[in-house]
Motif scaffolding. Structure first.
Motif: not given
Length: 190
Positions: A28, A131, A133-134, A137
């Motif tokens: 990250e 955005t 990683s969001t 996920d």
């Protein structure tokens, strides 16, 4: 010995979990680091586009002033043509100067649009990285996460339409952003 072996296995699992957490944090941080580079470039292009906008407005003002002045240049003593040859020379020089100043306006405008385009593209790339990683996920399956990954990579590496630069559109059959969002928001059972 069994207690020691159980304690070692528990410690090993905790170490592996901690190592995985560190790897995730490092990944990250790496993505955030790359987003910072795009932000710096976007800010640089934004500042340069503001400079080129000023130059465009100044050169356009100069062009308008010259066009108005050229209407009255023949009234200036010593500038009024007395022969057809002098009239042709005066007319040709007025046209030549007008074309050169108009070309300067065009170049300044294109540089403004180019820097504006680059600022917007770099903002898109920054947002895609921030955005990423969001969105990954949010994907519940590996296939959905692969779709998000491919679209984030496309946003970062493919030329982007901004309205400031003309680009060719191709129909390559790739998924649209709307279909990715629908895939993310659709429950698994439907």
């Amino acid at each position: 010995a069994a207690k020691m072996l159980a304690a070692i296995e528990e410690s090993q699992s905790q170490v592996e979990k901690t190592l995985e957490d560190v790897r995730t944090a490092a990944a990250e941080q790496g993505v955030s680091q790359q987003a910072r580079y795009f932000k710096e470039e976007a800010d640089l292009h934004e500042a340069r586009s503001a400079d080129w906008l000023k130059w465009t407005l100044c050169s356009a003002g100069l062009l308008v002033a010259y066009a108005v002045a050229s209407l009255f240049i023949h009234v200036i003593p010593g500038m009024s043509p007395t022969t057809p040859y002098e009239a042709f020379q005066l007319g040709a020089s007025k046209i030549l100067i007008f074309i050169v100043v108009a070309y300067v306006v065009l170049i300044c405008g294109r540089n403004f649009l180019s820097h504006k385009h680059n600022a917007i593209v770099n903002r898109h790339r920054q947002n895609a990285l921030q955005t990423f990683s969001t969105l990954v996920d949010a994907g519940s399956t590996g296939q959905t996460q692969d779709i998000v990954l491919s679209h984030a990579a496309a946003c970062i590496f493919e030329p982007q339409e901004t309205g400031y630069a003309k680009q060719q559109h191709s129909q390559d059959g790739s998924l649209s952003a709307a279909s990715v969002l629908r895939a993310l928001s659709t429950p698994q059972g439907s």
